[in-house]
Each structure stands twice: as structure tokens, then as C-alpha cells.
Design an enzyme around this catalytic site. Structure first.
Site, PDB file in Angstrom:
ATOM      1  CD  GLN A 164      -2.918   0.694   2.432  1.00 44.25           C
ATOM      2  OE1 GLN A 164      -3.736  -0.218   2.349  1.00 44.25           O
ATOM      3  NE2 GLN A 164      -2.823   1.434   3.514  1.00 44.25           N
ATOM      4  CD  GLU A 208      -2.356   6.804   2.946  1.00 49.54           C
ATOM      5  OE1 GLU A 208      -1.139   6.548   2.763  1.00 49.54           O
ATOM      6  OE2 GLU A 208      -3.054   6.207   3.764  1.00 49.54           O
ATOM      7  CG  ASP A 244       0.760   0.005   5.622  1.00 45.18           C
ATOM      8  OD1 ASP A 244       0.756  -1.228   5.898  1.00 45.18           O
ATOM      9  OD2 ASP A 244      -0.232   0.734   5.795  1.00 45.18           O
ATOM     10  CD  GLU A 287       1.179   0.693   8.800  1.00 44.60           C
ATOM     11  OE1 GLU A 287       1.904   1.691   8.586  1.00 44.60           O
ATOM     12  OE2 GLU A 287      -0.050   0.727   8.729  1.00 44.60           O
ATOM     13  CG  ASP A 312      -2.916  -0.180  10.439  1.00 43.70           C
ATOM     14  OD1 ASP A 312      -3.812   0.055  11.260  1.00 43.70           O
ATOM     15  OD2 ASP A 312      -2.978   0.204   9.254  1.00 43.70           O
ATOM     16  CE  LYS A 337      -4.473   3.595  10.221  1.00 49.55           C
ATOM     17  NZ  LYS A 337      -4.707   2.416   9.343  1.00 49.55           N
ATOM     18  NE  ARG A 366      -7.861   4.451   9.077  1.00 51.30           N
ATOM     19  CZ  ARG A 366      -8.431   3.333   9.522  1.00 51.30           C
ATOM     20  NH1 ARG A 366      -8.904   3.267  10.736  1.00 51.30           N
ATOM     21  NH2 ARG A 366      -8.492   2.259   8.746  1.00 51.30           N
TER      22      ARG A 366
HETATM   23  P1  PGA Z   1      -6.572   3.209   5.643  1.00 48.94           P
HETATM   24  O1  PGA Z   1      -5.050   3.059   5.233  1.00 48.94           O
HETATM   25  O2  PGA Z   1      -6.732   4.515   6.301  1.00 48.94           O
HETATM   26  O3  PGA Z   1      -7.311   3.079   4.341  1.00 48.94           O
HETATM   27  O4  PGA Z   1      -6.878   2.083   6.585  1.00 48.94           O
HETATM   28  C1  PGA Z   1      -3.987   3.486   6.038  1.00 48.94           C
HETATM   29  C2  PGA Z   1      -3.199   2.319   6.586  1.00 48.94           C
HETATM   30  O5  PGA Z   1      -3.449   1.141   6.278  1.00 48.94           O
HETATM   31  O6  PGA Z   1      -2.281   2.542   7.368  1.00 48.94           O
HETATM   32 ZN    ZN Z   2      -1.644   0.287   7.518  1.00 48.38          ZN
END
Ligand code: PGA
Ligand code: ZN
Length: 419
Positions: A164, A208, A244, A287, A312, A337, A366
């Protein structure tokens, strides 16, 4: 009636960076102080997160939050009216009792998160303190190291990359202002590097704000490009690389295998893959390298690699899951988070548990959020070592702008890496 008692609590439906609905919650005290907070939303969500409640139906393709708005107005507000905004723990506990579920599926984790953060902000405003200082006290001064997602894949990018986020970590910078400047210069350089190799479309960015070059499918190639840009800038000594993997999204539970672009991998093969990456690149952090319930696999990787291993989806900012991780030796850093668990108080409990276990703390955005800057303040207030908040787009850069402001108003000390 005291000035800090809650007189009114309301919510409205607003839009996040993906033009998807989310909640904005406002608390007003009897003394006229307000606290307002916007709720973020993940796309690659883990299975252990607090429920993100949506209306369903056709409106906004089912993503509306009108029911959650009603929940704040008609169920949470009557419960909290008259309560003191500075009693964060008491207010969060009352919401927890009112909800009564483990996964926050009654009130909804998104409604609870909005109320909890709005109360926190109202408390800070009532004391006339910056949010980070109200949350963390006089000791909360260090500015976290930014972990900056320059190339996106997985659920968040339009590239063919399985992982990701492919991030740069300015751990050798003098201070936060320098760190951000160096990251920005590498970002500009990387845009040129990618456009030259994959065409001008490679400058497009994902959720992001990192690049999403469509010809790229091999994570090693992404790391090569990051290094190329860092070296062209002459910043080789400053930066580490980080990933990540968001591996829950890559895992096929029936086959018990992970899908990458070049085929499928067993857990053991994927661990070898990471070990190879760590020996070939200056990889300082990974991550979610494995699926969210694989505490044993996380422990094997923590044992095997020097790189920081961040949980995470594994921990979901949940103190109980972190406890389990500490017992198993799974990972050595918490990705934190607030909306994964639903309240500020439970977030603090998760952080305290992680710290007792000797874990590092990375406070995270997020992929769906707004320009509300509570994240930057919460990161400093919780004493985070690192912050992850994406790259370009205002909902990201506003966090950096807020951190620059905090650095000016505090000692401006830059957090150490690692820990
Ligand atoms: P998400 O991605 O906010 O879509 O969950 C961020 C992450 O996985 O760290
Ligand atoms: Zn993550």
C-alpha cells in the site's frame, strides 16, 4: 451551571478528501466554548476496528452518515448534556456503556470518535491550551518523525503495486522543519524520475497524495526509484525506507497465501521476501507485513529483522490486542488511529499499554480525512515517535503545517529514530 458543562452537542454530514460523507461534530459548553472535530475513515480497514456506520441505500452509494448524525443528536447528546468537557474518561466511558457492544456497532465507531474528539478539543479550548498541551501536559513537546508515503499501491493507489505505501523516513534530519523540506525536495525529484521512466501520468497521486505510477508492479522497483530520488538530492545519509504492506488485503484465507504481482507466497516465503528486502535496501520499518491475526508470524519477523515491525490491522489500537502482541513478541511499534477504537480514552489506554511493552508509537492518518488538524496535535500530545499522514493534498499538508506551528511554540525537539 459551570462554564465547562456541555450545553449542546450536534453533528452534520460533511465530505472527506474522497468526496465521501463523514461526520463533523460540535460541542458547546455553557461558558460558550466550542470544540469541533471531523471523523476520518479508512479504506483498507482491518477486521478488528470499531464499526464505521453507514446509511446504506442509493444515496452516496450507501456511504451517507445521516443515521450517525441522528445518533449524535438524539442518543448521545441527551446522555452528555450537563457533563463536564474536561471529564474525558467519564464521557468516553458513558458512551461506551450506552453503546454496549464490543465492536461499537450500536452507536457506531464514527459517531463516538467524532464526539470524543470534539469533547477533547472543547476541553482544550476551555483551558485556553493548545490541544497537544492539554492532552500531553508540559512534557509533550517533541515533534514526531514523519513517515512519508511517496509511492502508493494496494487499495489506495492506481498502480499495480501490491504493497500500500512505499515511504521515506527522514530520521537523520536536524529538526522537523528540515525533515519536511528534505521530504518535499525528494518528492519533487521523484516526480521527475517517475515521469521520465513511466510517462507523465506517473505524477498522478493516490488517496494519501503519493505517486501512483501505473507501470510499476514490483515493490523492489518502487524502492529503487525512491533511492534514486534520494541520491539525486544528495540525501543518502538522512533517509531510511519504509513500507506499509497492508498484507491483510493481500491474503487469501482459503489458499493461505499472499498475492503479489509475480505470484502467490506462503507466510514463510513472504518472510524470506522481507528478509531479502531488508538486506538489499535501507529498510527501517515494515507495517502490517502479514495478515491481521498472525501474531506468531509478526513475532518471527520481529525476531528475524532489525527493521521496526509496526502493527496496524494487527492491533487495531486496541489495548487487549496489544497485550497479546507483547506476550507473543509480535512487532515493536503501534500504529495508532483513534477511529479504530472509537474514543480518546481507549486510544490513550492502547498507547500506555504499548509503551509499557517497550513499543514505539506511530500516530496515523486514515486514507479518508479532512483538513482538520487534530491529528498533528494528538500525535504530539501522545508523545508519538513518528507520524504518518500521507504526502500532498491539503488534508495531509495541513497536518505538516500544524506540526511546524507546534514546533515553533514548543521546544521544537525532534523525536529520535528508533525510539
Ligand atoms: P486506511 O489506510 O486509512 O485506508 O486504513 C492506512 C493504513 O493502512 O495505514
Ligand atoms: Zn496500515
Amino acid at each position: 451551571m459551570s462554564d465547562t458543562e456541555i450545553e449542546a452537542l450536534s453533528a452534520r454530514e460533511i465530505l472527506d478528501n474522497r468526496l465521501e460523507p463523514t461526520l463533523r461534530v460540535t460541542v458547546r459548553t455553557a461558558g460558550g466554548t466550542t470544540g469541533r472535530a471531523d471523523v476520518p475513515r479508512g479504506r483498507s480497514r482491518g477486521g478488528h476496528e470499531a464499526t464505521d456506520k453507514r446509511d446504506g441505500g442509493d444515496r452516496y452509494r450507501g456511504l451517507g452518515v445521516r443515521d450517525a448524525v441522528e445518533t449524535v443528536k438524539t442518543r448521545i447528546a441527551p446522555e452528555l448534556r450537563g457533563r463536564d468537557v474536561t471529564d474525558q474518561a467519564g464521557i468516553d466511558a458513558s458512551m461506551g456503556t450506552l453503546d454496549g457492544t464490543a465492536d461499537r456497532s450500536d452507536l457506531g465507531g464514527n459517531a463516538m470518535t467524532g464526539v470524543s474528539l470534539a469533547v477533547l478539543k472543547a476541553g482544550a479550548n476551555a483551558h485556553d491550551l493548545p490541544l497537544y498541551r492539554y492532552l500531553g501536559g508540559p512534557a509533550a513537546t517533541a515533534i514526531p518523525v514523519p513517515v512519508v508515503d511517496l509511492i502508493e499501491g494496494g487499495e489506495l493507489g492506481a498502480s499495480g503495486l501490491p504493497f500500500q505505501e512505499h515511504q521515506i523516513v527522514p530520521r537523520g534530519a536536524e529538526d522537523f522543519a528540515e525533515a519536511i523540506r528534505l521530504c518535499a525536495e525528494v518528492y519533487y525529484e521523484l516526480g521527475d524520475v517517475l515521469a521520465e521512466r513511466y510517462g507523465p501520468g506517473a505524477r498522478s497521486v493516490g488517496d494519501e497524495g503519493g505517486y501512483t505510477p501505473s507501470g510499476l508492479t514490483d515493490p523492489r522497483e518502487a524502492l529503487d526509484r525512491l533511492l534514486e530520488a534520494i541520491e539525486a538530492c544528495g540525501y543518502g545519509g538522512v533517509f531510511g525506507l519504509s513500507i506499509d504492506a497492508a498484507a491483510t488485503q493481500l491474503y487469501d484465507p482459503d489458499a493461505e497465501r499472499y498475492r503479489l504481482a509475480d505470484g502467490t507466497y506462503t507466510r514463510g516465503e513472504l518472510i524470506e521476501y522481507y528478509a531479502d528486502l531488508a538486506s538489499a535496501y535501507p529498510l527501517v520499518s515494515i507495517e502490517d507485513p502479514l495478515v491481521e491475526d498472525d501474531f506468531e508470524g509478526f513475532a518471527a519477523l520481529s525476531e528475524r529483522l532489525d527493521a521496526q515491525i509496526v502493527g496496524d490491522d494487527l492491533f487495531a489500537t486496541n489495548a487487549g490486542r496489544i497485550e497479546r502482541g507483547i506476550d507473543a513478541g509480535a512487532g515493536d511499534a503501534l500504529l495508532c488511529k483513534v477511529n479504530q477504537v472509537g474514543t480518546v480514552t481507549e486510544t490513550i489506554a492502547a498507547v500506555e499499554t504499548a509503551r509499557r511493552g517497550g513499543y514505539a508509537l506511530q500516530v496515523s492518518e486514515r486514507s479518508g480525512q479532512t483538513a482538520d488538524t487534530w491529528l498533528a496535535d494528538v500525535a504530539v500530545g501522545l508523545g508519538a515517535d513518528q507520524i504518518k499522514t500521507g504526502t500532498t493534498r491539503s488534508e495531509r499538508t495541513e497536518q505538516y503545517n500544524r506540526l511546524l506551528e507546534i514546533a515553533d511554540g514548543s521546544s521544537g525537539e525532534y523525536a529520535e529514530w528508533p525510539r
